[in-house]
Design an enzyme around this catalytic site. Structure first.
Site, PDB file in Angstrom:
ATOM      1  N   ARG A 190       0.860  -1.189   0.000  1.00  0.00           N
ATOM      2  CA  ARG A 190       0.000   0.000   0.000  1.00  0.00           C
ATOM      3  C   ARG A 190       0.890   1.231   0.000  1.00  0.00           C
ATOM      4  O   ARG A 190       1.625   1.461   0.969  1.00  0.00           O
ATOM      5  CB  ARG A 190      -0.914  -0.015   1.236  1.00  0.00           C
ATOM      6  CG  ARG A 190      -1.778   1.209   1.303  1.00  0.00           C
ATOM      7  CD  ARG A 190      -2.701   1.285   2.525  1.00  0.00           C
ATOM      8  NE  ARG A 190      -3.286   2.606   2.502  1.00  0.00           N
ATOM      9  CZ  ARG A 190      -3.440   3.398   3.557  1.00  0.00           C
ATOM     10  NH1 ARG A 190      -3.126   2.984   4.771  1.00  0.00           N
ATOM     11  NH2 ARG A 190      -3.925   4.614   3.408  1.00  0.00           N
TER      12      ARG A 190
ATOM     13  N   HIS B 143      -2.843  10.973   0.831  1.00  0.00           N
ATOM     14  CA  HIS B 143      -2.329  10.761   2.186  1.00  0.00           C
ATOM     15  C   HIS B 143      -1.718  12.094   2.643  1.00  0.00           C
ATOM     16  O   HIS B 143      -0.519  12.204   2.873  1.00  0.00           O
ATOM     17  CB  HIS B 143      -1.322   9.607   2.205  1.00  0.00           C
ATOM     18  CG  HIS B 143      -1.164   8.955   3.547  1.00  0.00           C
ATOM     19  ND1 HIS B 143      -1.320   7.600   3.756  1.00  0.00           N
ATOM     20  CD2 HIS B 143      -0.854   9.478   4.763  1.00  0.00           C
ATOM     21  CE1 HIS B 143      -1.098   7.311   5.039  1.00  0.00           C
ATOM     22  NE2 HIS B 143      -0.813   8.441   5.673  1.00  0.00           N
TER      23      HIS B 143
ATOM     24  N   GLU C 201      -7.614   8.574   6.203  1.00  0.00           N
ATOM     25  CA  GLU C 201      -7.922   9.216   7.483  1.00  0.00           C
ATOM     26  C   GLU C 201      -8.394  10.665   7.376  1.00  0.00           C
ATOM     27  O   GLU C 201      -7.742  11.577   7.913  1.00  0.00           O
ATOM     28  CB  GLU C 201      -6.702   9.149   8.416  1.00  0.00           C
ATOM     29  CG  GLU C 201      -6.264   7.733   8.713  1.00  0.00           C
ATOM     30  CD  GLU C 201      -5.223   7.646   9.829  1.00  0.00           C
ATOM     31  OE1 GLU C 201      -4.640   8.678  10.193  1.00  0.00           O
ATOM     32  OE2 GLU C 201      -5.011   6.536  10.334  1.00  0.00           O
TER      33      GLU C 201
ATOM     34  N   ASN D  12      -7.796   1.829   9.839  1.00  0.00           N
ATOM     35  CA  ASN D  12      -6.474   2.040  10.444  1.00  0.00           C
ATOM     36  C   ASN D  12      -6.674   2.048  11.952  1.00  0.00           C
ATOM     37  O   ASN D  12      -7.457   2.844  12.476  1.00  0.00           O
ATOM     38  CB  ASN D  12      -5.893   3.404  10.029  1.00  0.00           C
ATOM     39  CG  ASN D  12      -5.573   3.490   8.540  1.00  0.00           C
ATOM     40  OD1 ASN D  12      -5.731   2.525   7.795  1.00  0.00           O
ATOM     41  ND2 ASN D  12      -5.120   4.656   8.115  1.00  0.00           N
TER      42      ASN D  12
ATOM     43  N   TYR E  95      -4.718   2.082  15.782  1.00  0.00           N
ATOM     44  CA  TYR E  95      -3.512   2.199  16.614  1.00  0.00           C
ATOM     45  C   TYR E  95      -3.808   1.975  18.096  1.00  0.00           C
ATOM     46  O   TYR E  95      -3.113   1.239  18.762  1.00  0.00           O
ATOM     47  CB  TYR E  95      -2.820   3.553  16.377  1.00  0.00           C
ATOM     48  CG  TYR E  95      -2.160   3.574  15.013  1.00  0.00           C
ATOM     49  CD1 TYR E  95      -0.885   3.055  14.831  1.00  0.00           C
ATOM     50  CD2 TYR E  95      -2.839   4.047  13.896  1.00  0.00           C
ATOM     51  CE1 TYR E  95      -0.289   3.020  13.574  1.00  0.00           C
ATOM     52  CE2 TYR E  95      -2.253   4.010  12.634  1.00  0.00           C
ATOM     53  CZ  TYR E  95      -0.975   3.494  12.484  1.00  0.00           C
ATOM     54  OH  TYR E  95      -0.398   3.445  11.246  1.00  0.00           O
TER      55      TYR E  95
ATOM     56  N   GLU F 259      -3.888  -0.141   8.176  1.00  0.00           N
ATOM     57  CA  GLU F 259      -2.706   0.255   8.960  1.00  0.00           C
ATOM     58  C   GLU F 259      -2.831  -0.285  10.373  1.00  0.00           C
ATOM     59  O   GLU F 259      -3.905  -0.193  10.993  1.00  0.00           O
ATOM     60  CB  GLU F 259      -2.586   1.786   9.093  1.00  0.00           C
ATOM     61  CG  GLU F 259      -2.066   2.486   7.873  1.00  0.00           C
ATOM     62  CD  GLU F 259      -1.938   3.993   8.066  1.00  0.00           C
ATOM     63  OE1 GLU F 259      -1.681   4.455   9.205  1.00  0.00           O
ATOM     64  OE2 GLU F 259      -2.107   4.710   7.074  1.00  0.00           O
TER      65      GLU F 259
HETATM   66  C1  BGC Z   1      -1.193   7.700   9.384  1.00  0.00           C
HETATM   67  C2  BGC Z   1       0.262   7.479   9.078  1.00  0.00           C
HETATM   68  C3  BGC Z   1       1.078   7.676  10.342  1.00  0.00           C
HETATM   69  C4  BGC Z   1       0.626   6.662  11.366  1.00  0.00           C
HETATM   70  C5  BGC Z   1       1.375   6.729  12.685  1.00  0.00           C
HETATM   71  C6  BGC Z   1      -1.651   7.097  10.688  1.00  0.00           C
HETATM   72  O1  BGC Z   1      -2.537   7.961  11.297  1.00  0.00           O
HETATM   73  O2  BGC Z   1      -2.001   7.285   8.305  1.00  0.00           O
HETATM   74  O3  BGC Z   1       0.651   8.355   8.069  1.00  0.00           O
HETATM   75  O4  BGC Z   1       2.437   7.594  10.133  1.00  0.00           O
HETATM   76  O5  BGC Z   1      -0.728   6.883  11.658  1.00  0.00           O
HETATM   77  O6  BGC Z   1       1.154   7.961  13.293  1.00  0.00           O
END
Ligand code: BGC
Length: 446
Positions: free
Chosen positions: A80, A124, A169, A292, A294, A354
Site C-alpha cells: 500500500r 495521504h 484518514e 487504520n 492504533y 494500517e
Molecule cells: C497515518 C500514518 C502515520 C501513522 C502513525 C496514521 O494515522 O495514516 O501516516 O504515520 O498513523 O502515526
C-alpha cells in the site's frame, strides 16, 4: 522459526505493508513536483520536531527497487503506497505532469514483476499548496479538483492497480490539520473545521465515480477508527465520549456506509448547508472498507474553560509505544466488532489498512536491530484480529504500518514504525527482527 502462538488465516488473506508518499519518497523538487502543504508546514518554525522535513525522507523515489525487493523477500502479497497529488498536478489543477505519473508507473511495474499487488491511496495528506491557498478542504471546489486528479491517476494506472483507496484518514486531516493545527495546514478552527470533513467525503464520492469510470476494479477508503472509552460512568463523561466517537469515527463511517450523518445538533450547525444533498454520492457502494487502528481513546467531560466539549484522558494502565500510545490489542477486535454491529450488512469486507507501533530502534554493535516489543505488538494484534473474524467480521487483509522507518509528520524522524530500519544519514536499510519474524510467520502460513 515459525511462531506457534499465531492463529492461522484464510489462504486468500491479503498480507501487506504500507507507506505514504510524503513520509518516504523525498525528491520533493524533482521531475516537476509542486509544493504541498507539508512542505510549507515543515518550513514553518516550531511545527515539526527538530525542524525536520520530507525533503529526502527514505529516498524511496530513487530507492524503490530496493524497497520492492524487501517487500518481496518478506513474502508479502501487497504494498500500500500513496500517490502524491503535487507530483501528478503540481498546482493541483490542469493536465497531468507526465514525469510525476512516470514514477508511479515504474513503481507499479516493479511491484507486479515481483508478484506484489499494488494498493494505491490517492490522498495521504499532501494537498498541493495552491489548492490549500484557494481554501483547501474548507472549500467545496477542492472536492472537484480531487476528482479530476483521481481520474488522471486512474487513466494511467487502473489497468495494473487492482485496489484503490481514495482518502487516508479524513478524520485526522480535519482534527489535527484544521481543528487543532498539529498537522498541515496548521489551522486552529476547532469545531469550525467540520466543513473539511464534509468536503473530503464529497471528494471521496466524486473520486470513486471517476475511478470506476476509468476502470478501477476495487475502490475503498481508509478511515482512522478508535474505540472510545469514557473516563468514568458519570453521565458527563459518557456523553463526552459519545461526542468524541461521533467526531472521530461516525461522522465518517455513517455517511460513507449508510448515507447519513449522526443526528447531532452541534454537528448540523457545523456542516455546510447543502451537506445532506451530497449524501447519495458519498454513500456509493464500496468494494472494501479500510480500517487504520492504533489504540483506543479515553475521553472525559471538559472542565470549565476548556475549548471543546470533551478532553482526552490518559490510558495510564497499559504499556506504551515510543510515541506514548497505549498498547491495547483487544481494541482492534473491539472496533471491528463495533463497526460490524453498527453497519451490519452495509459494512463491506474490511481491510486493516494500517496497524503498527513506533519503537526506539537502533542497530546494536553487530548491526542487528532487535525489536521484541514490535513483534509482541504485531503478534497480539493479529490474535485480536483473528478473534474479530471469529466473531463474524469479514476481514480480508492486514497491512503493517510501516515497511520503513519514515517521516512521522510533526514528530519528525524520531518515531520509528518500520519493519525495516532506515539510517537517515546513510539511507541504509536494515531489516529488523520483526521483519524476520513476520517473514517466518508468512512462510509458515504458506
Ligand atoms: C497515518 C500514518 C502515520 C501513522 C502513525 C496514521 O494515522 O495514516 O501516516 O504515520 O498513523 O502515526
Amino acid at each position: 522459526m515459525p511462531d506457534p502462538t499465531l492463529p492461522s488465516f484464510p489462504d486468500d488473506f491479503l498480507w501487506g505493508a504500507a507507506t505514504s508518499a510524503y513520509q518516504v519518497e523525498g525528491a520533493v523538487a524533482e521531475d516537476g513536483r509542486g509544493r504541498s502543504v507539508w512542505d510549507t508546514f515543515c518550513a514553518t518554525p516550531g511545527k515539526v520536531a527538530r525542524g525536520q522535513n520530507g525533503d529526502v525522507a527514505c529516498d524511496h523515489y530513487h530507492r524503490y527497487p530496493e524497497d520492492v525487493a524487501l517487500l518481496a523477500e518478506l513474502g508479502l502479497d501487497a504494498y500500500r503506497f500513496s500517490v502524491a497529488w503535487p507530483r501528478v498536478q503540481p498546482t493541483g489543477t490542469g493536465p497531468a505532469n507526465p514525469a510525476g505519473l512516470d514514477f508511479y508507473d515504474r513503481l507499479v511495474d516493479a511491484l507486479l514483476a515481483a508478484d506484489l499487488t499494488p494498493v494505491a491511496t490517492l490522498y495521504h495528506w499532501d494537498t498541493p499548496q495552491p489548492v490549500e491557498d484557494a481554501g483547501g478542504w474548507l472549500a467545496r471546489d477542492t472536492a472537484h479538483r480531487f476528482a479530476d486528479y483521481a481520474a488522471l491517476v486512474a487513466e494511467r494506472l487502473a489497468d495494473r492497480v487492482p485496489w484503490w483507496i481514495t482518502l487516508n484518514e479524513p478524520a485526522v486531516v480535519t482534527m489535527l490539520g484544521y481543528g487543532v493545527g498539529e498537522h498541515a495546514p496548521g489551522r486552529t478552527l476547532l469545531l469550525d473545521a467540520l466543513p473539511a470533513a464534509h468536503h473530503q467525503l464529497l471528494a471521496h464520492g466524486l473520486a470513486t465515480r471517476a475511478l470506476r469510470s476509468a476502470g478501477a476494479a476495487r475502490v475503498g477508503v481508509a478511515n482512522s477508527h478508535t474505540p472510545v472509552w469514557p473516563a468514568s460512568d458519570h453521565p458527563d463523561d459518557v456523553a463526552a465520549a459519545a461526542a468524541y466517537a461521533d467526531l472521530h469515527n461516525w461522522i465518517y463511517g455513517d455517511p460513507l456506509l449508510v448515507g447519513a450523518y449522526p443526528d447531532l445538533a452541534w454537528l448540523a450547525g457545523g456542516l455546510p448547508d447543502d451537506a445532506a444533498d451530497d449524501l447519495p454520492l458519498i454513500a456509493q457502494p464500496l468494494d472494501f472498507y479500510g480500517v487504520n487502528y492504533y489504540c483506543p481513546t479515553r475521553v472525559r467531560a471538559a472542565d470549565p474553560g476548556e475549548p471543546l466539549p470533551f478532553a482526552v484522558a490518559e490510558i495510564a494502565e497499559r504499556p506504551r509505544t515510543h510515541v506514548g500510545w497505549p498498547v491495547v490489542p483487544e481494541g482492534l477486535r473491539e472496533i471491528l466488532v463495533a463497526l460490524r454491529a453498527r453497519y451490519r450488512e452495509a459494512l463491506p469486507p474490511v481491510l486493516v489498512t494500517e496497524n503498527g507501533c513506533s519503537q526506539d530502534d537502533a542497530p546494536d554493535e553487530r548491526g542487528v536491530v532487535d525489536d521484541p516489543d514490535r513483534i509482541d505488538f504485531l503478534r497480539q494484534h493479529l490474535v485480536a484480529l483473528r478473534q474479530a473474524m471469529d466473531d463474524g467480521v469479514d476481514v480480508r487483509g492486514y497491512f503493517v504500518w510501516s515497511l520503513l522507518d519514515n517521516f512521522e509528520w510533526a514528530e519528525g524522524y524520531d518515531q520509528r514504525f518500520g519493519l525495516v530500519h532506515v539510517d537517515f544519514d546513510t539511507l541504509v536499510r536494515t531489516p529488523k527482527a520483526s521483519y524476520h519474524w513476520l517473514r517466518a510467520a508468512l512462510r509458515d502460513e504458506g
